[in-house]
Design an enzyme around this catalytic site. Structure first.
Site, PDB file in Angstrom:
ATOM      1  N   HIS A  96     -58.295 -88.341  -3.063  1.00 34.71           N
ATOM      2  CA  HIS A  96     -59.151 -89.009  -3.955  1.00 34.71           C
ATOM      3  C   HIS A  96     -60.388 -88.668  -3.705  1.00 34.71           C
ATOM      4  O   HIS A  96     -60.214 -88.659  -2.516  1.00 34.71           O
ATOM      5  CB  HIS A  96     -58.351 -90.526  -4.502  1.00 34.71           C
ATOM      6  CG  HIS A  96     -59.253 -91.626  -4.957  1.00 34.71           C
ATOM      7  ND1 HIS A  96     -60.529 -91.556  -4.704  1.00 34.71           N
ATOM      8  CD2 HIS A  96     -58.790 -91.769  -6.576  1.00 34.71           C
ATOM      9  CE1 HIS A  96     -60.690 -92.813  -5.783  1.00 34.71           C
ATOM     10  NE2 HIS A  96     -59.650 -92.709  -7.429  1.00 34.71           N
ATOM     11  N   GLU A 164     -61.313 -85.477 -11.989  1.00 32.85           N
ATOM     12  CA  GLU A 164     -62.047 -86.924 -11.881  1.00 32.85           C
ATOM     13  C   GLU A 164     -63.637 -85.914 -11.195  1.00 32.85           C
ATOM     14  O   GLU A 164     -63.648 -86.635  -9.882  1.00 32.85           O
ATOM     15  CB  GLU A 164     -61.704 -87.721 -10.925  1.00 32.85           C
ATOM     16  CG  GLU A 164     -60.136 -88.453 -11.375  1.00 32.85           C
ATOM     17  CD  GLU A 164     -60.140 -89.550 -10.389  1.00 32.85           C
ATOM     18  OE1 GLU A 164     -59.976 -90.558 -11.273  1.00 32.85           O
ATOM     19  OE2 GLU A 164     -59.940 -89.824  -9.123  1.00 32.85           O
ATOM     20  N   SER A 206     -64.049 -93.498 -14.356  1.00 31.99           N
ATOM     21  CA  SER A 206     -64.543 -94.819 -16.081  1.00 31.99           C
ATOM     22  C   SER A 206     -63.870 -94.576 -17.297  1.00 31.99           C
ATOM     23  O   SER A 206     -64.378 -95.013 -18.443  1.00 31.99           O
ATOM     24  CB  SER A 206     -66.480 -94.521 -16.024  1.00 31.99           C
ATOM     25  OG  SER A 206     -66.874 -95.146 -15.026  1.00 31.99           O
TER      26      SER A 206
HETATM   27  P1  PGA Z   1     -62.102 -95.619 -12.098  1.00 35.46           P
HETATM   28  O1  PGA Z   1     -62.092 -94.900 -10.934  1.00 35.46           O
HETATM   29  O2  PGA Z   1     -61.636 -95.660 -13.426  1.00 35.46           O
HETATM   30  O3  PGA Z   1     -62.850 -97.355 -11.940  1.00 35.46           O
HETATM   31  O4  PGA Z   1     -63.700 -95.031 -12.275  1.00 35.46           O
HETATM   32  C1  PGA Z   1     -60.817 -94.127 -10.889  1.00 35.46           C
HETATM   33  C2  PGA Z   1     -60.818 -93.263  -9.752  1.00 35.46           C
HETATM   34  O5  PGA Z   1     -61.081 -93.951  -9.208  1.00 35.46           O
HETATM   35  O6  PGA Z   1     -59.141 -93.040  -9.862  1.00 35.46           O
END
Ligand code: PGA
Length: 244
Positions: A96, A164, A206
């Site tokens: 992550h 991401e 998001s």
């Molecule tokens: P978010 O986080 O949906 O709050 O943008 C996604 C993530 O960090 O995996």
């Protein structure tokens, strides 16, 4: 880790709680999760490590947010793949961006974690994504290529990839539908050249009730990784209802 045809077509939704929810809050959360009936989705709940051994998942799957880099090391504070497996963890997020940035996790460390997970039959969910600086310098593909090739070197067992964009995490901002389509197509090519032609590709950053309709129009996605919008169980259920 074999999958039937029906399962292959099911969207995967991963709920990443990060450091949220106290002991009493997780009990309330659990009640919603236990009652969930979403046969069209494979839902993976990744609570804090604290709750993994007692979390009642109902028809969902249990995931961890991290795993120790090695089994055979005394590493205070870490949790090994073997321990995760022993409490029913079936999936684990690795790489992550928050860990890459704040804890300086390298691609080599992430690769070791993937190897550990595979050794215990846990499905790795590898997060990849470009930073805003890389995006602005048009270095997105280069960044993704480096992450994929280094994290997956010589790894042929199944994995899931979560794309991401770092700048989309927790900001309420997402790339456009076209941008995601284009990047996911490139990710699939990169996965193919790195001996992972069958890897599922999720989108994260998001994902919420405002962005889900646009994301659902993207045929190339196998599901979502959801952070902020997965913490309130009511909000998560509403979101799940919008996912086909
Ligand atoms: P978010 O986080 O949906 O709050 O943008 C996604 C993530 O960090 O995996």
């Amino acid at each position: 880790m074999g999958q039937s045809k029906g399962e292959r077509q099911m969207k995967i939704v991963v709920a990443n709680h990060k450091m949220n929810l106290t002991a009493s809050e997780i009990l309330t959360y659990e009640k919603y999760i236990e009652e969930l009936d979403k046969p069209n989705l494979k839902i993976v709940i990744c609570p804090s490590m604290l709750y993994l051994s007692s979390f009642k998942i109902g028809s969902c799957k249990l995931g961890s947010q991290n795993v120790a880099v090695q089994e055979k090391t005394n590493l205070t504070g870490e949790v090994s793949a073997r321990q995760l497996k022993s409490v029913g963890v079936a999936y684990s997020i690795v790489g992550h961006s928050e860990r890459r940035t704040a804890l300086l996790e390298t691609n080599e460390m992430i690769r070791s974690k993937i190897i550990e997970l595979h050794a215990h039959n846990i499905m790795p969910i590898l997060c990849i994504g470009e930073t805003l600086i890389e995006k602005n310098k048009e270095l997105t593909i280069k960044a993704l290529e480096k992450q994929i090739s280094e994290c997956l070197r010589d790894i042929t067992k199944p994995i899931i990839v979560a794309y991401e964009p770092v700048w989309a995490i927790g900001t309420g901002v997402t790339p456009s539908k076209e941008e995601i389509e284009q990047t996911v197509s490139i990710i699939r090519i990169l996965l193919e050249t790195n001996r992972q032609p069958n890897a599922k590709v999720l989108y994260g950053g998001s994902v919420n009730y405002k962005t889900i309709s646009m994301l659902e129009e993207i045929k190339k996605l196998d599901g979502y990784l959801i952070g902020g919008a997965s913490i309130n169980p009511k909000e998560l259920v509403e979101l799940l209802n919008m996912i086909k």
